[in-house]
Design a protein around this motif. Structure first.
Motif, PDB file in Angstrom:
ATOM      1  N   THR A  77      34.055  49.319  34.561  1.00 38.69           N
ATOM      2  CA  THR A  77      33.756  50.741  34.471  1.00 38.69           C
ATOM      3  C   THR A  77      32.623  51.120  35.417  1.00 38.69           C
ATOM      4  O   THR A  77      32.644  52.181  36.047  1.00 38.69           O
ATOM      5  CB  THR A  77      33.384  51.129  33.026  1.00 38.69           C
ATOM      6  N   VAL A  78      31.623  50.256  35.513  1.00 37.14           N
ATOM      7  CA  VAL A  78      30.501  50.494  36.425  1.00 37.14           C
ATOM      8  C   VAL A  78      30.994  50.595  37.864  1.00 37.14           C
ATOM      9  O   VAL A  78      30.619  51.501  38.616  1.00 37.14           O
ATOM     10  CB  VAL A  78      29.440  49.375  36.288  1.00 37.14           C
ATOM     11  N   ALA A  79      31.858  49.648  38.252  1.00 33.91           N
ATOM     12  CA  ALA A  79      32.392  49.649  39.609  1.00 33.91           C
ATOM     13  C   ALA A  79      33.263  50.881  39.862  1.00 33.91           C
ATOM     14  O   ALA A  79      33.153  51.539  40.912  1.00 33.91           O
ATOM     15  CB  ALA A  79      33.199  48.377  39.860  1.00 33.91           C
ATOM     16  N   ILE A 104      49.254  33.594  34.882  1.00 32.71           N
ATOM     17  CA  ILE A 104      49.947  34.886  34.879  1.00 32.71           C
ATOM     18  C   ILE A 104      49.371  35.793  33.787  1.00 32.71           C
ATOM     19  O   ILE A 104      49.118  36.979  34.004  1.00 32.71           O
ATOM     20  CB  ILE A 104      51.459  34.687  34.666  1.00 32.71           C
ATOM     21  N   GLY A 105      49.148  35.214  32.597  1.00 31.15           N
ATOM     22  CA  GLY A 105      48.586  35.990  31.501  1.00 31.15           C
ATOM     23  C   GLY A 105      47.189  36.490  31.815  1.00 31.15           C
ATOM     24  O   GLY A 105      46.843  37.642  31.517  1.00 31.15           O
ATOM     25  N   PHE A 106      46.368  35.607  32.419  1.00 28.20           N
ATOM     26  CA  PHE A 106      44.998  36.007  32.767  1.00 28.20           C
ATOM     27  C   PHE A 106      44.996  37.108  33.816  1.00 28.20           C
ATOM     28  O   PHE A 106      44.269  38.100  33.700  1.00 28.20           O
ATOM     29  CB  PHE A 106      44.208  34.801  33.274  1.00 28.20           C
ATOM     30  N   LEU A 107      45.802  36.959  34.873  1.00 32.30           N
ATOM     31  CA  LEU A 107      45.851  37.961  35.933  1.00 32.30           C
ATOM     32  C   LEU A 107      46.369  39.296  35.408  1.00 32.30           C
ATOM     33  O   LEU A 107      45.891  40.365  35.813  1.00 32.30           O
ATOM     34  CB  LEU A 107      46.739  37.466  37.081  1.00 32.30           C
ATOM     35  N   ALA A 108      47.348  39.239  34.493  1.00 30.43           N
ATOM     36  CA  ALA A 108      47.872  40.471  33.903  1.00 30.43           C
ATOM     37  C   ALA A 108      46.799  41.164  33.062  1.00 30.43           C
ATOM     38  O   ALA A 108      46.614  42.387  33.153  1.00 30.43           O
ATOM     39  CB  ALA A 108      49.095  40.158  33.038  1.00 30.43           C
ATOM     40  N   ALA A 109      46.072  40.388  32.234  1.00 29.17           N
ATOM     41  CA  ALA A 109      45.010  40.960  31.402  1.00 29.17           C
ATOM     42  C   ALA A 109      43.867  41.495  32.255  1.00 29.17           C
ATOM     43  O   ALA A 109      43.318  42.566  32.002  1.00 29.17           O
ATOM     44  CB  ALA A 109      44.488  39.909  30.421  1.00 29.17           C
ATOM     45  N   PHE A 110      43.521  40.744  33.309  1.00 31.27           N
ATOM     46  CA  PHE A 110      42.438  41.143  34.206  1.00 31.27           C
ATOM     47  C   PHE A 110      42.806  42.432  34.947  1.00 31.27           C
ATOM     48  O   PHE A 110      42.017  43.381  35.016  1.00 31.27           O
ATOM     49  CB  PHE A 110      42.162  40.014  35.205  1.00 31.27           C
ATOM     50  N   SER A 111      44.032  42.482  35.502  1.00 33.41           N
ATOM     51  CA  SER A 111      44.487  43.666  36.233  1.00 33.41           C
ATOM     52  C   SER A 111      44.599  44.865  35.305  1.00 33.41           C
ATOM     53  O   SER A 111      44.259  45.999  35.675  1.00 33.41           O
ATOM     54  CB  SER A 111      45.843  43.388  36.893  1.00 33.41           C
ATOM     55  N   ASN A 112      45.079  44.619  34.086  1.00 27.23           N
ATOM     56  CA  ASN A 112      45.161  45.675  33.083  1.00 27.23           C
ATOM     57  C   ASN A 112      43.792  46.285  32.831  1.00 27.23           C
ATOM     58  O   ASN A 112      43.646  47.516  32.742  1.00 27.23           O
ATOM     59  CB  ASN A 112      45.738  45.094  31.792  1.00 27.23           C
ATOM     60  N   ASN A 113      42.784  45.436  32.729  1.00 24.28           N
ATOM     61  CA  ASN A 113      41.425  45.899  32.461  1.00 24.28           C
ATOM     62  C   ASN A 113      40.894  46.752  33.606  1.00 24.28           C
ATOM     63  O   ASN A 113      40.289  47.806  33.393  1.00 24.28           O
ATOM     64  CB  ASN A 113      40.517  44.691  32.237  1.00 24.28           C
ATOM     65  N   ILE A 156      39.695  52.338  35.630  1.00 24.61           N
ATOM     66  CA  ILE A 156      39.885  53.417  36.605  1.00 24.61           C
ATOM     67  C   ILE A 156      40.506  54.631  35.917  1.00 24.61           C
ATOM     68  O   ILE A 156      40.109  55.779  36.149  1.00 24.61           O
ATOM     69  CB  ILE A 156      40.773  52.947  37.770  1.00 24.61           C
ATOM     70  N   GLN A 157      41.483  54.368  35.051  1.00 27.76           N
ATOM     71  CA  GLN A 157      42.130  55.438  34.299  1.00 27.76           C
ATOM     72  C   GLN A 157      41.125  56.157  33.406  1.00 27.76           C
ATOM     73  O   GLN A 157      41.139  57.393  33.299  1.00 27.76           O
ATOM     74  CB  GLN A 157      43.259  54.851  33.452  1.00 27.76           C
ATOM     75  N   ASN A 158      40.230  55.406  32.753  1.00 31.52           N
ATOM     76  CA  ASN A 158      39.222  56.005  31.882  1.00 31.52           C
ATOM     77  C   ASN A 158      38.315  56.955  32.654  1.00 31.52           C
ATOM     78  O   ASN A 158      38.052  58.078  32.219  1.00 31.52           O
ATOM     79  CB  ASN A 158      38.368  54.908  31.232  1.00 31.52           C
ATOM     80  N   VAL A 159      37.814  56.481  33.796  1.00 27.23           N
ATOM     81  CA  VAL A 159      36.879  57.280  34.590  1.00 27.23           C
ATOM     82  C   VAL A 159      37.581  58.528  35.131  1.00 27.23           C
ATOM     83  O   VAL A 159      37.035  59.636  35.099  1.00 27.23           O
ATOM     84  CB  VAL A 159      36.302  56.441  35.751  1.00 27.23           C
ATOM     85  N   TYR A 160      38.801  58.367  35.620  1.00 26.14           N
ATOM     86  CA  TYR A 160      39.546  59.495  36.169  1.00 26.14           C
ATOM     87  C   TYR A 160      39.911  60.500  35.066  1.00 26.14           C
ATOM     88  O   TYR A 160      39.839  61.717  35.276  1.00 26.14           O
ATOM     89  CB  TYR A 160      40.817  59.005  36.865  1.00 26.14           C
TER      90      TYR A 160
END
Length: 316
Positions: A117-119, A157-166, A171-175
């Motif tokens: 969120t900071v980024a 795959i699970g980690f990358l999906a969770a990381f990308s989701n986050n 970005i969605q939250n800030v926008y």
């Protein structure tokens, strides 16, 4: 009056916690035990929440007519489609991660949201953070790294999906926060939920039609309906709670919720968690508390709403 407000706050808070766990449990059960395709589950959830939103907002809007040309301008539609696209991606990634790794690990990754969120705030709205806020991110980063290194069910795959989701979710939250505070095209939280859900559904269905997706059995349909209703009520109760408490209180409540979901998912699904994973999870949760406190102290009174307020539109 204060006592009545406290009662409603408690009611919506408990309902939010309940539907958050119900959605998490049903998603994990449907994906792991029923082997339902994550793409089909995502479509069913969005279709149901769009249908309910249409009854609440769409029908009254059509009956009254769209008289405000600025409100339903090309800019408005473009914003709704953009946020809807992000919702579509986060729903898919969230379900893929939940299918691949333990629910407790997914919740730990989700708890690290302030870091991204900071980024996102710095890139999208030019909001810079002070030293205290940046220092509070260290335990979050350390805890996430420790959890990833010691997670017994770790899957790339699970980690990358969770990381990308986050990342996309932040970005969605800030926008979304930017849209909600726009004086020209003011959008309510319920409208934002409905129109972005509608956009996400319109994006999902053509992609679904172009790819082969295995359909669930008919006896799984009632379970999918309950899951979709729970998914919708999770968002509704989150918005109701936001109207009753401050952003700081909400973010603290969300941190407690994440910790509770991690503990309940371990108890429910019987995940094996190492001591170092528990230490990492504790570091992440403690870091989020420190982040919110640092953000509150470093922000002037007029901007104290800039603390982390999570968007509860994603599936986990």
């Amino acid at each position: 009056m204060k006592q009545r407000r406290l009662i409603w706050t408690t009611v919506f808070g408990l309902l939010w916690y309940f539907f958050s766990f119900t959605t998490l449990f049903l998603n994990k059960y449907i994906l792991s035990e029923k082997n339902v395709d994550p793409r089909f589950l995502a479509v069913s959830q969005m279709l149901l929440t769009t249908t309910v939103g249409f009854v609440q907002i769409g029908i009254p809007t059509l009956l009254m007519g769209m008289h405000d040309s600025q409100r339903y301008s090309r800019k408005f539609l473009r914003n709704m489609i953009f946020v809807g696209l992000m919702r579509f991606v986060t729903v898919i990634l969230g379900l893929v991660s939940l299918k691949a790794v333990a629910a407790s690990f997914v919740e730990t990754v989700k708890s690290s949201a302030p870091l991204f969120t900071v980024a996102a705030s710095w890139i999208l709205i030019g909001e810079k953070t002070g030293l205290l806020v940046n220092m509070s991110l260290l335990p979050i980063m350390s805890g996430l790294a420790l959890c990833s290194a010691t997670e017994l069910s770790f899957n790339l795959i699970g980690f990358l999906a969770a990381f990308s989701n986050n990342v996309i979710d932040c970005i969605q939250n800030v926008y979304s926060k930017k849209l909600l505070s726009d004086d020209i095209t003011t959008v309510s939280a319920n409208e934002l939920q409905f129109y972005t859900s509608l956009s996400a559904t319109c994006i999902q269905i053509p992609l679904w039609a172009l790819t082969e997706i295995s359909l669930p059995r008919w006896d799984d349909v009632p379970l999918l309906l309950v899951d979709g209703i729970s998914f919708h009520l999770q968002s509704v109760t989150a918005y109701c709670l936001m109207n009753l408490i401050s952003p700081v209180t909400h973010s603290v409540a969300n941190t407690v919720k994440r910790g509770l979901l991690i503990w309940l998912s371990v108890m429910t699904f019987g995940n094996q968690v190492s001591i170092l994973s528990w230490v990492g999870t504790s570091l992440v949760i403690a870091g989020v508390f420190l982040y919110n406190e640092a953000k509150k102290k470093s922000s002037p009174p007029a901007h104290r709403t800039a603390v982390f307020v999570p968007n509860d539109s994603s599936v986990v």
